[in-house]
Scaffold this motif. Structure first.
Motif: not given
Length: 397
Positions: A250-258, A331-335, A355-358
């Protein structure tokens, strides 16, 4: 009035949630009413120095210390002393651990081999408490003489991977089975319906006053928390159920978005090597840091912009309660047990377990300051201390 003799049993005092919960509980005990012994399989652990001075720590005897050394050394010692049953048990312990890939099940099925390295304790107790699932409870049942025996479960049993058929005969010998949330109690009832009358919920004991005081200490890593970054913190063991691999992606997704992200994970575990590889493969060495154990994690949480718990399953997370006390947007996942601690949109955000949800949840808090401020404001109004839970503990004694 004569003091009651209590025994708590724990594998170690490493910086895990169950271990932290025990230290918090012991810090609330009235030592005018109780003599407290603590049996540890190993004296190692970052939380050892936080034990109240009144607690008497009992060390395992020589055979167990030898049993836990490297296979070659332990076998050599046992064979030289003609302790053939211990040598055989040590070999079987190693074989079973290598064959059974699920660590929870391997701990269950290797207990009968490890148990021969322990003596039955000489002292008789009024109450004996196995304060962590599996071997702590097995030890109390097999190796302790006590008028009352209690087992503590800190996880959601249904998601834990443990074999209920192994635990059932042990749980039947307990007077009470304590767990840390209603969702965890429901899971125990599902797996052990005949034992429903023994199951009791006692929340983890946390002290807001102590946490806030400790959070004011300086962090040892002065180079962290640059203001130009969004600083995210997770406190968790480096194990599959904690979902750190999801956090990295999820960190990678955020970094890729700038987004300028610095994500710090406080904790240690057997997944470190694999997680470091994922970090390297995604070129995130500057953005995602595995800090390891920190004896005092509270200043790190306090300095963070956002606290994230990316777990696949939890019992009742002490780290989330601590982040709430320190007023962090969470933020927590829906466990399954997430809703035991977080009311979505009120005192935190519950997001899809991916990772997308996070990344979407984190991005929303980055972009929409009003939502973030509302979460913090609501936490400031919430009653967060649970010191009174000690009265439920006394009632069992």
């Amino acid at each position: 009035m004569k003091k009651k003799n209590l025994l708590f049993v724990m594998p170690s005092l490493s910086a895990g949630g169950g271990e932290k919960s025990l230290v918090n509980l012991l810090s609330q005990i009235n030592f005018d009413l109780y003599n407290v012994d603590l049996f540890l399989f190993s004296e190692k652990g970052e939380l050892f120095t936080l034990l109240p001075k009144e607690v008497n720590v009992i060390k395992p005897k020589k055979n167990h210390l030898i049993f836990t050394t490297e296979l070659k050394n332990s076998l050599g010692s046992f064979l030289n002393n003609r302790q053939f049953h211990l040598a055989y048990s040590r070999i079987m312990f190693t074989i079973k651990n290598r064959l059974i890939k699920n660590s929870n099940i391997s701990e269950q099925y290797t207990w009968k081999y490890m148990s021969v390295s322990f003596d039955i304790l000489e002292k008789e107790y009024d109450v004996a408490i196995g304060y962590l699932e599996k071997s702590s409870i097995y030890f109390v049942v097999d190796k302790v003489k006590s008028k009352k025996k209690i087992g503590w479960i800190h996880t959601n049993y249904s998601n834990s991977g443990m074999n209920y058929k192994y635990d059932n005969p042990y749980f039947k010998q307990l007077d009470k089975i304590v767990t840390v949330s209603q969702e965890c109690a429901n899971a125990l009832t599902e797996n052990f319906p005949d034992l429903n009358n023994k199951i009791k919920v006692i929340f983890n004991i946390i002290s807001p006053k102590m946490i806030r005081k400790l959070s004011n200490e300086e962090i040892q890593d002065t180079y962290l928390y640059e203001k130009k970054y969004i600083n995210i913190v997770t406190v968790a063991r480096l194990s599959k159920e904690k979902g750190i691999d999801q956090a990295i992606k999820s960190c990678k997704i955020l970094v890729n978005k700038g987004h300028d992200i610095k994500w710090y994970v406080i904790g240690e575990g057997n997944e470190r090597e694999r997680l470091e590889q994922i970090i390297n493969n995604n070129n995130l060495n500057n953005n995602f840091k595995l800090l390891g154990i920190r004896e005092n994690p509270y200043p790190y949480i306090k300095k963070a912009d956002i606290y994230v718990q990316p777990s696949r399953y939890e019992g009742k997370s002490i780290a989330i309660d601590e982040a709430k006390i320190l007023g962090k947007p969470i933020i927590v996942t829906n466990y399954r047990s997430a809703k035991d601690q977080i009311v979505n949109g009120v005192n935190g955000q519950i997001v899809e377990m991916s990772e997308e949800g996070l990344s979407l949840g984190i991005e929303q808090l980055i972009k929409e300051e009003e939502i973030k401020d509302n979460l913090v404001s609501n936490l400031a109004k919430e009653k967060l201390g649970t010191e009174e839970e000690i009265n439920k503990v006394y009632a069992m004694f």
